[in-house]
Design an enzyme around this catalytic site. Structure first.
Site, short mmCIF file in Angstrom:
data_model
loop_
_atom_site.label_atom_id
_atom_site.label_comp_id
_atom_site.label_asym_id
_atom_site.label_seq_id
_atom_site.Cartn_x
_atom_site.Cartn_y
_atom_site.Cartn_z
CE LYS A 43 -4.24 -2.33 2.14
NZ LYS A 43 -5.72 -1.58 1.20
NE ARG B 74 -10.77 -10.06 -2.75
CZ ARG B 74 -10.74 -9.34 -3.51
NH1 ARG B 74 -10.88 -9.39 -4.45
NH2 ARG B 74 -11.05 -7.99 -2.91
N1 BES Z 1 -8.51 -3.79 4.02
C1 BES Z 1 -8.07 -3.66 2.97
C2 BES Z 1 -9.86 -2.04 2.47
C3 BES Z 1 -9.75 -1.60 3.15
C4 BES Z 1 -9.03 -0.13 2.35
C5 BES Z 1 -10.08 -1.32 4.31
C6 BES Z 1 -9.55 1.29 3.04
C7 BES Z 1 -10.18 0.17 5.05
C8 BES Z 1 -10.43 1.55 3.85
C9 BES Z 1 -9.02 -4.47 1.58
O1 BES Z 1 -7.59 -5.92 2.11
C10 BES Z 1 -7.53 -4.16 0.30
O2 BES Z 1 -6.78 -4.34 0.71
N2 BES Z 1 -8.39 -4.22 -0.69
C11 BES Z 1 -8.30 -3.46 -1.82
C12 BES Z 1 -8.48 -4.91 -2.41
C13 BES Z 1 -7.40 -5.29 -3.93
C14 BES Z 1 -6.43 -4.92 -4.50
C15 BES Z 1 -8.68 -5.87 -5.63
C16 BES Z 1 -8.82 -2.83 -2.68
O3 BES Z 1 -9.36 -2.72 -1.93
O4 BES Z 1 -7.90 -1.66 -2.73
MN MN Z 2 -5.12 -5.44 1.99
#
Ligand code: BES
Ligand code: MN
Ligand code: ZN
Length: 494
Positions: free
Chosen positions: A271, A345
């Site tokens: 991230k 997931r």
């Molecule tokens: N934990 C995150 C989602 C999230 C984002 C929660 C902002 C709370 C606030 C999740 O694990 C994630 O990183 N999801 C990705 C998925 C993508 C890589 C397909 C996302 O939402 O960007």
């Molecule tokens: Mn994530």
């Protein structure tokens, strides 16, 4: 745990209004329907209350909004707070009026003149829910902005016994919400997978059966998908199973499944630095499951509910999962990990399968801070609701509506599922940018058996919010504890 404000109901009397110190709250519908207490305050203040209520500002005041008469002459109180509340206000309106009053409160004791108001206990619950602050990491415990102190809210009501009785299950619920908020607020160096499991183990004191499954056990079960997420972390992955069996012996339980990623760096699909610190809340789903289990046990719910949480940390190291790796789930399906940041997931896939395999539940509700895409779609107002079963889904939506927590159903369908096709494995773990919250839900559905009623709640937008929410100061909201507690009370008890 943060102490929930202790609120008590006492018999209503207007005799002490002149000498009562602290703050006094009045419920006012319109200037010409003042109750006994308001009329007495008006008299003591020689009409100052009526003059305030005749003002333009009061005329514009909406339901649940407040106005204050400060340092009223003729009284010893430091303020008289008026909250506008229709006499026939429903439970949610009354609760929100309590929230509004809690926002006003400084350190002074508060006496609410609730008289015959039929939802006086709900008002008290609103006060309690809003009176939260996360101070565990501060060395000076008194931060000045904390809303109230335990034991200093008094509801003056016509029928104190009835209100006290109504407050008992509400206290259990507020405690559950506070537990959830504490867990979500805790930083990841404090709330590790191990300390999380330890905290959950203390639910045993309330009569919950708690098992902590360690990595060796998870490997034996074949949870290669969940384990792949935690490979890069020094903290061992765990699955915690919490059983509350307050219902009939033969009744299949409701299963609550929570994503418990104690920190989500994204892994090698790292991230960006800005805002990464927010990922300390990525165990929000597991936090809600914990809060609900606490509430059920505290109010001795007559239902069978099993809570299962997957506790992992998504970090980077020489052992961490790489993009392109293929892992095998407990179900047996193989998953190509295109993006290590789509880790929630991977955790839920194995916990969902285990929940069905072992408990044959009557239904499953999972909660997860699963996607940023749900925040793009619904913002911080409503959680995304995905389901294969209209009956269970509508029950969840109805419970959320009745409790004043935002929720909105989203679609599922074969065309979305098709986005998960992998060239080399049974599926890949991402479906592209489009409809990201839906393809994430489709991924989960692949681990739900055909006739199993299932609801997935994507709480990424609502679990922790940077502004005040309906019932919470900014930060962890506890969204879902109240809704699921009601779902269980309405559909799975008695
Ligand atoms: N934990 C995150 C989602 C999230 C984002 C929660 C902002 C709370 C606030 C999740 O694990 C994630 O990183 N999801 C990705 C998925 C993508 C890589 C397909 C996302 O939402 O960007
Ligand atoms: Mn994530
Ligand atoms: Zn995550």
């Amino acid at each position: 745990m943060t102490d929930p404000v202790r609120i008590h109901a006492v018999p209503a009397t207007i005799d002490s209004l002149a000498t009562q110190t602290g703050r006094i709250a009045l419920l006012v519908d319109s200037p010409d329907t003042l109750d006994l207490a308001a009329r007495r305050v008006n008299k003591l203040t020689r009409g100052a209350l009526a003059r305030m209520l005749a003002s333009d500002r009061f005329a514009k005041l909406k339901t649940g909004e407040t106005m204050t008469l400060a340092y009223p002459a003729g009284m010893e109180a430091e303020a008289v707070d008026v909250v506008r509340l229709p006499r026939r206000a429903d439970a949610v309106q009354s609760r929100k009026a309590g929230v509004a009053l809690a926002k006003l409160k400084g350190k002074a004791a508060l006496t609410v003149m609730a008289g015959n108001h039929r939802h006086a206990a709900e008002l008290g619950m609103g006060l309690a829910l809003r009176a939260y602050s996360y101070d565990a990491m501060k060395s000076a415990k008194d931060n000045g902005s904390a809303i109230t102190l335990p034991g200093d809210v008094t509801l003056m009501v016509a029928k104190p016994d009835e209100v006290e009785t109504a407050l008992i299950p509400m206290r259990a619920t507020v405690e559950g919400v506070f537990l959830t908020r504490d867990l979500i607020s805790a930083p990841a160096n404090v709330l590790t997978t191990t300390s999380f499991a330890e905290q959950l183990s203390s639910l045993r004191d309330l009569g919950v059966t708690v098992e902590v499954l360690e990595e060796a056990e998870l490997e034996k079960l074949g949870m290669g998908s969940l384990l792949s997420v935690g490979h890069g972390s020094e903290s061992p992955s765990k699955v915690v199973v919490m059983q509350w069996n307050g219902g009939a012996k033969e009744a299949a339980p409701l299963a609550l499944v929570g994503k418990g990623v104690v920190f989500d760096t994204g892994g090698y699909s790292l991230k960006p630095a800005g805002g990464m610190e927010d990922m300390t809340m990525d165990m929000g789903g597991a936090g809600v499951v914990a809060g609900v289990m606490h509430t059920l046990a505290r109010r001795k719910a007559r239902a069978n509910v099993v809570g299962l949480v997957g506790l992992v940390e998504n970090m980077i190291s020489g052992r961490a999962t790489r993009p392109g790796d293929v892992v095998r789930s407990m179900k047996g399906d193989t998953i190509e990990v295109i993006n290590t940041d789509a880790e929630g997931r991977l955790v839920l896939a194995d916990v969902l399968w285990y929940a069905q395999d072992r408990f044959k539940p009557a239904g499953i509700v999972d909660l997860a801070t699963l996607t940023g895409a749900i925040i793009i779609g619904l913002g911080h107002e409503k959680a995304g609701v995905f389901s294969n079963d209209d009956t269970l889904c509508n029950a969840v939506l109805k419970a959320a509506e009745a409790e004043g927590e935002g929720a909105w159903r989203m679609p599922l369908g074969a065309a979305y599922d098709a986005k998960l096709k992998s060239a080399i494995a049974d599926m890949k773990n991402v479906g592209g940018r489009d409809a990201g919250a839906i393809t994430a839900a489709q991924f989960l559905q692949r681990f739900i058996k055909d006739d199993m009623p299932w609801v997935h709640l994507d709480i990424a937008g609502v679990a922790s919010v940077k502004e005040d929410t309906a019932y919470a100061p900014k930060g962890a909201s506890g969204w879902g504890v109240i809704t699921l507690n009601r779902l269980i009370a309405d559909r799975f008890e008695g």
